[in-house]
Design a protein around this motif. Structure first.
Motif, mmCIF file in Angstrom:
data_model
loop_
_atom_site.group_PDB
_atom_site.id
_atom_site.type_symbol
_atom_site.label_atom_id
_atom_site.label_comp_id
_atom_site.label_asym_id
_atom_site.label_seq_id
_atom_site.Cartn_x
_atom_site.Cartn_y
_atom_site.Cartn_z
ATOM 1 N N PHE A 142 -42.763 0.265 12.907
ATOM 2 C CA PHE A 142 -42.149 -1.097 13.068
ATOM 3 C C PHE A 142 -43.051 -2.260 13.854
ATOM 4 O O PHE A 142 -43.399 -3.264 13.270
ATOM 5 C CB PHE A 142 -40.735 -1.260 13.392
ATOM 6 N N GLU A 143 -43.465 -1.906 15.010
ATOM 7 C CA GLU A 143 -43.956 -2.931 15.811
ATOM 8 C C GLU A 143 -45.546 -2.743 15.725
ATOM 9 O O GLU A 143 -46.125 -3.743 15.622
ATOM 10 C CB GLU A 143 -43.808 -2.290 17.416
ATOM 11 N N LYS A 144 -46.245 -1.665 15.565
ATOM 12 C CA LYS A 144 -47.717 -1.646 15.360
ATOM 13 C C LYS A 144 -48.055 -1.752 14.022
ATOM 14 O O LYS A 144 -48.880 -2.539 13.537
ATOM 15 C CB LYS A 144 -48.047 -0.182 15.922
ATOM 16 N N LEU A 145 -47.396 -0.909 13.180
ATOM 17 C CA LEU A 145 -47.774 -1.062 11.442
ATOM 18 C C LEU A 145 -47.005 -2.176 10.815
ATOM 19 O O LEU A 145 -47.317 -2.190 9.552
ATOM 20 C CB LEU A 145 -47.474 0.167 10.852
ATOM 21 N N LYS A 146 -46.117 -2.553 11.082
ATOM 22 C CA LYS A 146 -45.267 -3.534 10.616
ATOM 23 C C LYS A 146 -44.450 -3.120 9.134
ATOM 24 O O LYS A 146 -44.413 -3.832 8.284
ATOM 25 C CB LYS A 146 -45.990 -4.845 10.158
ATOM 26 N N LEU A 147 -44.246 -1.823 9.301
ATOM 27 C CA LEU A 147 -43.591 -1.285 8.093
ATOM 28 C C LEU A 147 -41.924 -1.964 8.120
ATOM 29 O O LEU A 147 -41.642 -2.479 9.231
ATOM 30 C CB LEU A 147 -43.404 0.112 8.110
ATOM 31 N N ASN A 148 -41.434 -1.969 6.810
ATOM 32 C CA ASN A 148 -40.036 -2.442 6.762
ATOM 33 C C ASN A 148 -39.025 -1.458 6.507
ATOM 34 O O ASN A 148 -37.961 -1.636 6.956
ATOM 35 C CB ASN A 148 -40.101 -3.424 5.400
ATOM 36 N N ARG A 149 -39.382 -0.258 6.196
ATOM 37 C CA ARG A 149 -38.441 0.682 5.965
ATOM 38 C C ARG A 149 -38.917 2.179 6.252
ATOM 39 O O ARG A 149 -40.246 2.692 5.857
ATOM 40 C CB ARG A 149 -38.155 0.704 4.481
ATOM 41 N N LEU A 150 -38.032 3.105 6.976
ATOM 42 C CA LEU A 150 -38.421 4.330 7.209
ATOM 43 C C LEU A 150 -37.416 5.150 6.395
ATOM 44 O O LEU A 150 -36.093 4.896 6.530
ATOM 45 C CB LEU A 150 -38.295 4.575 8.558
ATOM 46 N N GLU A 151 -37.729 6.263 6.052
ATOM 47 C CA GLU A 151 -36.698 7.210 5.310
ATOM 48 C C GLU A 151 -36.836 8.627 5.623
ATOM 49 O O GLU A 151 -37.825 9.040 6.055
ATOM 50 C CB GLU A 151 -37.147 6.970 3.530
ATOM 51 N N LEU A 152 -35.769 9.304 5.604
ATOM 52 C CA LEU A 152 -35.670 10.630 6.037
ATOM 53 C C LEU A 152 -34.982 11.605 4.946
ATOM 54 O O LEU A 152 -33.686 10.981 4.531
ATOM 55 C CB LEU A 152 -34.924 10.829 7.323
ATOM 56 N N LEU A 153 -35.267 12.486 4.368
ATOM 57 C CA LEU A 153 -34.398 13.547 3.724
ATOM 58 C C LEU A 153 -34.207 14.837 4.143
ATOM 59 O O LEU A 153 -35.192 15.424 4.546
ATOM 60 C CB LEU A 153 -35.351 13.621 2.233
ATOM 61 N N ASP A 198 -32.777 -3.736 11.130
ATOM 62 C CA ASP A 198 -31.660 -2.938 11.518
ATOM 63 C C ASP A 198 -32.041 -2.841 13.334
ATOM 64 O O ASP A 198 -30.955 -2.629 13.819
ATOM 65 C CB ASP A 198 -31.563 -1.455 11.298
ATOM 66 N N VAL A 199 -33.301 -3.067 13.593
ATOM 67 C CA VAL A 199 -33.514 -2.801 14.958
ATOM 68 C C VAL A 199 -34.162 -3.973 15.623
ATOM 69 O O VAL A 199 -34.438 -4.286 16.991
ATOM 70 C CB VAL A 199 -34.465 -1.552 15.242
ATOM 71 N N TYR A 200 -34.619 -4.837 14.894
ATOM 72 C CA TYR A 200 -35.337 -6.151 15.464
ATOM 73 C C TYR A 200 -34.950 -7.336 14.786
ATOM 74 O O TYR A 200 -34.191 -7.365 13.696
ATOM 75 C CB TYR A 200 -36.728 -6.009 14.997
#
Length: 200
Positions: A142-153, A198-200
């Motif tokens: 989120f901070e370095k790569l500026k991704l918007n979503r992480l997913e886990l299955l 959700d976190v920032y």
């Protein structure tokens, strides 16, 4: 951000990430010592039955298969498609730490998202190592790569892995039916996500 792909290409690398309990180091083909293919394979051998329950690729893996898998992750990083970090437990006796497992991120550049997966060898479970590893990777994403979503299955039979996701703030979204063929049986997976907002 006008061109996210250019931004990501400039900023993505499996840089070393140090936490209180663990240090995450990017996987390399030519690594020696604790991060070598031989050491990783020996650790898998010692936990093969334990890992095989949820990781279908473990059962038939030999050192040559593992070396090919390592090469594929190195190529994924080179082309900005994903990265693999080895997890080392920090210890005062060993500056390199003790190899414990791995955490992977498959990148979807178009959607500014990544799918995480992870595993630990049996001797290192129940110590909070994976919870910290997921938190470190999430912060980096989120901070370095500026991704918007992480997913886990996570397999519906893998309560410990689901607990890691929930401790890290991931929200359960639903069930992916017959998502994976594991040891000859189709297994449903629970889907979890964490968004930057959700976190920032």
């Amino acid at each position: 951000m006008e061109n996210y792909e250019d931004f990501f290409t400039e900023n993505f690398e499996t840089a070393t990430i140090k936490g209180e309990l663990v240090t995450l180091r990017g996987i390399h083909e030519t690594a020696e010592g604790p991060g070598s293919a031989e050491n990783i394979f020996n650790a898998i051998e010692g936990s093969r039955e334990f890992l095989n329950e949820h990781l279908p690729w473990i059962q038939e893996t030999d050192i040559f298969d593992l070396q090919k898998r390592i090469r594929s992750w190195v190529l994924n990083e080179r082309f900005g498609q994903g990265g693999c970090w080895l997890i080392f437990k920090n210890t005062p006796e060993n500056s390199d730490g003790l190899f414990a497992g791995a955490i992977m991120a498959e990148i979807n550049l178009r959607n500014h998202s990544a799918t995480l997966s992870y595993w630990l060898t049996k001797p290192f479970t129940g110590q909070g190592l994976m919870t910290e590893s997921v938190r470190l990777i999430s912060k980096f994403a989120f901070e370095k790569l500026k991704l918007n979503r992480l997913e886990l299955l996570v397999s519906v039979h893998n309560g410990k892995s689901a607990a890691v996701a929930m401790r890290c703030g991931f929200v359960e979204e639903g069930i992916n039916r017959d998502f994976e063929l594991i040891n000859g049986k189709f297994v449903d997976h629970r889907r979890f996500s964490l968004l930057a907002r959700d976190v920032y």
